[in-house]
Design a protein around this motif. Structure first.
Motif: not given
Length: 201
Positions: A117-121, A101-107, A123-133
């Motif tokens: 913004q999640v680096d998976v090797g 997880v390279a970056e995290k910002e509030k929706h 490419e970097t994927l933009q993933i919307v995540c609702g997990a509190p942690n």
């Protein structure tokens, strides 16, 4: 490509999904032992069913079938034997990988969602995540588009509250791991795991 086989439940039929897209209307075309399933609007083949599958090759798996080079070649030959002119695009890359997880910002449109913004090797994927942690700097398990979750859900490109999302950051429960906690939250893996490598439970 996702492949499914359930001889006891539906008979000797191999179901082959070629895309994660869901067309609004479908049309089917049967030739010998193959039924092509097409997007009615574009004519693109999105899936096909191979009947009497065991007469072409042996399938030992029940449920989701792992795509191998051998199976890919067997599928291509089965199509040819049924006079189907369709070149299969085979992807052997893992669908469950270690991500960073390279970056995290509030929706902007949802208090409980974050845009990561999640680096998976590769490419970097933009993933919307609702997990509190979820936090920047974590190494996590990512289900890429096309992955089939243990629940049977297929991961697709999506849009959550107006923001594009490609993939899912997984919890231990979603991965059906033994002793997975009931509490909500993604699985954070050891920091020495290599970004982009296949996740092995």
């Amino acid at each position: 490509m996702n492949i499914f086989y359930n001889p006891e439940g539906v008979g000797d039929v191999l179901f082959v999904q070629l895309t994660t897209e869901r067309p609004t209307a479908l049309t089917t075309e049967r030739t010998n032992n193959v039924t092509l399933i097409k997007d009615e609007k574009t004519g693109t083949v999105v899936a096909f069913n191979l009947f009497e599958a065991s007469s072409y090759f042996t399938v030992s798996a029940v449920g989701q079938v792992e795509l191998t080079e051998e199976l890919g070649e067997q599928l291509q030959q089965a199509l040819k034997k049924n006079d189907i002119d369709l070149e299969l695009e085979l992807d052997f890359t893992p669908k469950f990988v270690i991500g960073y997880v390279a970056e995290k910002e509030k929706h902007p449109n949802a208090d409980k969602l974050n845009i990561c913004q999640v680096d998976v090797g590769e490419e970097t994927l933009q993933i919307v995540c609702g997990a509190p942690n979820v936090e920047a700097g974590q190494k996590v398990v990512v289900a890429k588009v096309g992955a089939v979750m243990p629940s049977g859900m297929i991961i697709r490109d999506a849009e959550l509250r107006g923001v594009a999302s490609s993939g899912m950051i997984c919890s231990a429960k979603e991965l059906d791991l033994q002793d997975a906690p009931d509490a909500k939250g993604i699985l954070v893996v050891e920091d020495d795991r290599k970004v982009g490598e296949a996740f092995q439970a």
